[in-house]
Design a protein around this motif. Sequence first.
Motif, PDB file in Angstrom:
ATOM      1  N   ALA A  68      43.989 -12.875  -3.402  1.00 52.42           N
ATOM      2  CA  ALA A  68      45.415 -12.697  -3.107  1.00 52.42           C
ATOM      3  C   ALA A  68      45.679 -11.288  -2.589  1.00 52.42           C
ATOM      4  CB  ALA A  68      46.240 -12.945  -4.367  1.00 52.42           C
ATOM      5  N   PRO A  69      46.509 -11.127  -1.548  1.00 48.28           N
ATOM      6  CA  PRO A  69      46.831  -9.790  -1.051  1.00 48.28           C
ATOM      7  C   PRO A  69      47.425  -8.878  -2.127  1.00 48.28           C
ATOM      8  CG  PRO A  69      47.512 -11.446   0.540  1.00 48.28           C
ATOM      9  CD  PRO A  69      47.091 -12.186  -0.696  1.00 48.28           C
ATOM     10  N   VAL A  70      48.206  -9.459  -3.051  1.00 45.15           N
ATOM     11  CA  VAL A  70      48.755  -8.698  -4.176  1.00 45.15           C
ATOM     12  C   VAL A  70      48.390  -9.430  -5.457  1.00 45.15           C
ATOM     13  CG1 VAL A  70      50.813  -7.774  -5.281  1.00 45.15           C
ATOM     14  CG2 VAL A  70      50.684  -7.849  -2.783  1.00 45.15           C
ATOM     15  N   LEU A  71      47.699  -8.735  -6.351  1.00 41.90           N
ATOM     16  CA  LEU A  71      47.272  -9.334  -7.617  1.00 41.90           C
ATOM     17  C   LEU A  71      47.824  -8.510  -8.768  1.00 41.90           C
ATOM     18  CD1 LEU A  71      45.553 -11.360  -9.249  1.00 41.90           C
ATOM     19  CD2 LEU A  71      43.621  -9.770  -9.018  1.00 41.90           C
ATOM     20  N   VAL A  72      48.467  -9.193  -9.720  1.00 40.39           N
ATOM     21  CA  VAL A  72      49.016  -8.540 -10.908  1.00 40.39           C
ATOM     22  C   VAL A  72      48.237  -9.052 -12.110  1.00 40.39           C
ATOM     23  CG1 VAL A  72      51.083  -8.075 -12.269  1.00 40.39           C
ATOM     24  CG2 VAL A  72      51.278  -8.508  -9.810  1.00 40.39           C
ATOM     25  N   LEU A  73      47.598  -8.142 -12.832  1.00 42.41           N
ATOM     26  CA  LEU A  73      46.806  -8.501 -14.011  1.00 42.41           C
ATOM     27  C   LEU A  73      47.423  -7.848 -15.233  1.00 42.41           C
ATOM     28  CD1 LEU A  73      43.190  -7.967 -12.568  1.00 42.41           C
ATOM     29  CD2 LEU A  73      44.390 -10.143 -12.881  1.00 42.41           C
ATOM     30  N   HIS A  74      47.699  -8.675 -16.239  1.00 42.25           N
ATOM     31  CA  HIS A  74      48.314  -8.177 -17.470  1.00 42.25           C
ATOM     32  C   HIS A  74      47.266  -8.194 -18.583  1.00 42.25           C
ATOM     33  CE1 HIS A  74      51.641  -8.631 -20.754  1.00 42.25           C
ATOM     34  NE2 HIS A  74      51.079  -7.432 -20.749  1.00 42.25           N
ATOM     35  N   ASP A  75      46.814  -7.014 -19.003  1.00 43.53           N
ATOM     36  CA  ASP A  75      45.827  -6.869 -20.082  1.00 43.53           C
ATOM     37  C   ASP A  75      44.683  -7.874 -19.928  1.00 43.53           C
ATOM     38  OD1 ASP A  75      46.869  -4.712 -21.512  1.00 43.53           O
ATOM     39  OD2 ASP A  75      48.292  -5.975 -22.580  1.00 43.53           O
ATOM     40  N   PRO A  76      43.862  -7.751 -18.877  1.00 47.03           N
ATOM     41  CA  PRO A  76      42.822  -8.755 -18.628  1.00 47.03           C
ATOM     42  C   PRO A  76      41.561  -8.584 -19.463  1.00 47.03           C
ATOM     43  CG  PRO A  76      42.767  -7.084 -16.920  1.00 47.03           C
ATOM     44  CD  PRO A  76      43.920  -6.733 -17.802  1.00 47.03           C
ATOM     45  N   THR A  77      41.496  -7.536 -20.326  1.00 43.93           N
ATOM     46  CA  THR A  77      40.240  -7.279 -21.045  1.00 43.93           C
ATOM     47  C   THR A  77      40.444  -7.093 -22.545  1.00 43.93           C
ATOM     48  OG1 THR A  77      40.472  -4.900 -20.562  1.00 43.93           O
ATOM     49  CG2 THR A  77      39.170  -6.214 -19.018  1.00 43.93           C
ATOM     50  N   THR A  78      41.499  -7.634 -23.105  1.00 39.63           N
ATOM     51  CA  THR A  78      41.775  -7.400 -24.530  1.00 39.63           C
ATOM     52  C   THR A  78      40.798  -8.118 -25.449  1.00 39.63           C
ATOM     53  OG1 THR A  78      43.367  -9.221 -24.435  1.00 39.63           O
ATOM     54  CG2 THR A  78      44.227  -6.992 -24.161  1.00 39.63           C
ATOM     55  N   ALA A  79      40.073  -9.122 -24.936  1.00 34.54           N
ATOM     56  CA  ALA A  79      39.196  -9.921 -25.796  1.00 34.54           C
ATOM     57  C   ALA A  79      37.718  -9.653 -25.543  1.00 34.54           C
ATOM     58  CB  ALA A  79      39.489 -11.413 -25.601  1.00 34.54           C
ATOM     59  N   VAL A  80      37.396  -8.520 -24.890  1.00 35.79           N
ATOM     60  CA  VAL A  80      35.989  -8.204 -24.607  1.00 35.79           C
ATOM     61  C   VAL A  80      35.647  -6.861 -25.228  1.00 35.79           C
ATOM     62  CG1 VAL A  80      36.038  -9.542 -22.472  1.00 35.79           C
ATOM     63  CG2 VAL A  80      36.518  -7.097 -22.391  1.00 35.79           C
ATOM     64  N   ASP A  81      34.350  -6.604 -25.372  1.00 35.02           N
ATOM     65  CA  ASP A  81      33.903  -5.336 -25.956  1.00 35.02           C
ATOM     66  C   ASP A  81      33.988  -4.224 -24.913  1.00 35.02           C
ATOM     67  OD1 ASP A  81      31.130  -5.071 -24.558  1.00 35.02           O
ATOM     68  OD2 ASP A  81      31.153  -7.120 -25.365  1.00 35.02           O
ATOM     69  N   SER A  82      33.793  -2.976 -25.352  1.00 35.96           N
ATOM     70  CA  SER A  82      33.984  -1.822 -24.480  1.00 35.96           C
ATOM     71  C   SER A  82      32.979  -1.775 -23.330  1.00 35.96           C
ATOM     72  CB  SER A  82      33.890  -0.529 -25.305  1.00 35.96           C
ATOM     73  OG  SER A  82      32.647  -0.466 -25.998  1.00 35.96           O
ATOM     74  N   VAL A  83      31.729  -2.196 -23.599  1.00 35.04           N
ATOM     75  CA  VAL A  83      30.723  -2.190 -22.535  1.00 35.04           C
ATOM     76  C   VAL A  83      31.094  -3.188 -21.441  1.00 35.04           C
ATOM     77  CG1 VAL A  83      28.286  -2.616 -21.984  1.00 35.04           C
ATOM     78  CG2 VAL A  83      28.906  -1.435 -24.113  1.00 35.04           C
ATOM     79  N   THR A  84      31.470  -4.390 -21.849  1.00 33.31           N
ATOM     80  CA  THR A  84      31.885  -5.411 -20.881  1.00 33.31           C
ATOM     81  C   THR A  84      33.147  -4.970 -20.153  1.00 33.31           C
ATOM     82  OG1 THR A  84      30.956  -7.140 -22.307  1.00 33.31           O
ATOM     83  CG2 THR A  84      32.494  -7.839 -20.599  1.00 33.31           C
ATOM     84  N   GLU A  85      34.064  -4.312 -20.859  1.00 34.58           N
ATOM     85  CA  GLU A  85      35.293  -3.841 -20.232  1.00 34.58           C
ATOM     86  C   GLU A  85      35.001  -2.837 -19.128  1.00 34.58           C
ATOM     87  OE1 GLU A  85      39.713  -2.498 -21.693  1.00 34.58           O
ATOM     88  OE2 GLU A  85      37.995  -1.564 -22.708  1.00 34.58           O
ATOM     89  N   ALA A  86      34.037  -1.934 -19.370  1.00 35.39           N
ATOM     90  CA  ALA A  86      33.661  -0.949 -18.351  1.00 35.39           C
ATOM     91  C   ALA A  86      33.081  -1.639 -17.118  1.00 35.39           C
ATOM     92  CB  ALA A  86      32.669   0.048 -18.931  1.00 35.39           C
ATOM     93  N   ARG A  87      32.280  -2.669 -17.348  1.00 34.98           N
ATOM     94  CA  ARG A  87      31.707  -3.415 -16.224  1.00 34.98           C
ATOM     95  C   ARG A  87      32.808  -4.131 -15.439  1.00 34.98           C
ATOM     96  NH1 ARG A  87      27.845  -8.824 -16.480  1.00 34.98           N
ATOM     97  NH2 ARG A  87      27.982  -9.258 -14.241  1.00 34.98           N
ATOM     98  N   ILE A  88      33.763  -4.731 -16.159  1.00 36.37           N
ATOM     99  CA  ILE A  88      34.860  -5.441 -15.499  1.00 36.37           C
ATOM    100  C   ILE A  88      35.702  -4.467 -14.681  1.00 36.37           C
ATOM    101  CG2 ILE A  88      37.020  -6.681 -15.922  1.00 36.37           C
ATOM    102  CD1 ILE A  88      35.644  -8.063 -18.268  1.00 36.37           C
ATOM    103  N   ALA A  89      35.960  -3.279 -15.233  1.00 35.67           N
ATOM    104  CA  ALA A  89      36.750  -2.287 -14.499  1.00 35.67           C
ATOM    105  C   ALA A  89      36.088  -1.939 -13.171  1.00 35.67           C
ATOM    106  CB  ALA A  89      36.929  -1.038 -15.357  1.00 35.67           C
ATOM    107  N   ARG A  90      34.791  -1.714 -13.197  1.00 35.30           N
ATOM    108  CA  ARG A  90      34.076  -1.415 -11.944  1.00 35.30           C
ATOM    109  C   ARG A  90      34.152  -2.602 -10.990  1.00 35.30           C
ATOM    110  NH1 ARG A  90      30.300   0.547 -15.728  1.00 35.30           N
ATOM    111  NH2 ARG A  90      28.992  -1.316 -15.411  1.00 35.30           N
TER     112      ARG A  90
END
Length: 422
Positions: A370-392
């Motif tokens: 989508a040209p514009v994507l809005v994500l609301h707290d997309p990583t609240t259920a994952v661990d910190s390592v996975t969250e860092a990977r998702i952010a990248r």
Amino acid sequence: MPGEVYSIATSDAGSVAGFTHTLSTKLAAACGVLTAAISLLVISVPLGLLVILGTPPVLALMQVVSRPLERRAETDQWQGAKAGALAADLLSGLRILSGIGAGDAAAQRYRGASRTSLGATLRAQRYQAMYSAANVAIAGAFLAVIAYVGGRMAASGSISVGEFVAVVGLAQFLRGPLIDIIYFGAGLARARASANRVAALLGTTEAVTPAGEPVSLNHSEFLTLRDVVLAGASPVDLDVKRGEIIGIVTENAAWADALVDALARRIEPSSGTIHLGDNAIHELHIDELRTHVLAAPHDAALFIGTVGDNIDALAPIGSRNDEAIAAAAADQVISALPLGLATRVTEQGNSLSGGQRQRIALARALASEAPVLVLHDPTTAVDSVTEARIARGIAEVRGAHATILLTSSPVLLDICDRVIEL
């Protein structure tokens, strides 16, 4: 609420539809009463007129008696729907409630709603029993009057003994059809209560005003908010351009939910305007808007089908979703599932854990391109390592598009070009 809508669409709609069958039986009973009245007219005009003129007041009286039953039936159905809605909500969030230790409080809340519903049902049934007793008593009294008048006429010689026997027989025959007609009030009361709820649902006004004459979308690569007021908060101005990731931090969860709903055109802002490119979003056809703006809520649900079907749901036809799957770290989920992408998903994705559902929902959003994507707290259920990977991954996949991240996660905010605190 979903549970209440389900109750209206099943129980109430069935009650209204079933009333057509009830109506046909009551019409047959009315024909029986009419036939008996004509027979009595042949035997004796006064007796026939007694039935013809006496039946409407009896029915009117029972209609008056049925009014409280209608009110109690409506309350009973509403309380039942409310308990069903609460049960549906609690079941959908059962894992979260268990995780935060709120299971006992949720169970107590449902017990309260269930007991209230039970109390409403018992009150309705008690009045139903009283109504049935009144039906039998009034019908019996009416027939007794017919038999009494016939007996007096036979004693005076106005009719013969044989005609009196026929009158008594017709009075006994009338008992069944007459009581059947009288019960019409109870069926009508429940049907009207259900019909009122169905009509209220069907008459619900639209949450947003549909576009009059849909316009062509120009320059969908940027989003603009001007003096937008949501959830009673202060006005907000915001510009999001192509290739930009904007982080929004707010302690007002209601505002964050309202922004997602407003951008998806599920609600209207209290005031202000939202533009996509050169066009106000209320001027755009809803399908066209949602092709260009995807607002993914925090609790995005999965659909019944396979994992692959869920990820492909919003993706352009023929596209490969490997990058989106990897960016959302959903490849770890898929490799752990017995059939991979072909693994079946139950309703709302309840067959998966919270982290698995969240990553698959994120992969679906990223695959949409989508040209514009809005994500609301997309990583609240994952661990910190996975969250860092998702952010990248989000930074890599969304590099050419506009992205809004509603989050307080430092890891996600670190990839943002700008961070706005509200």
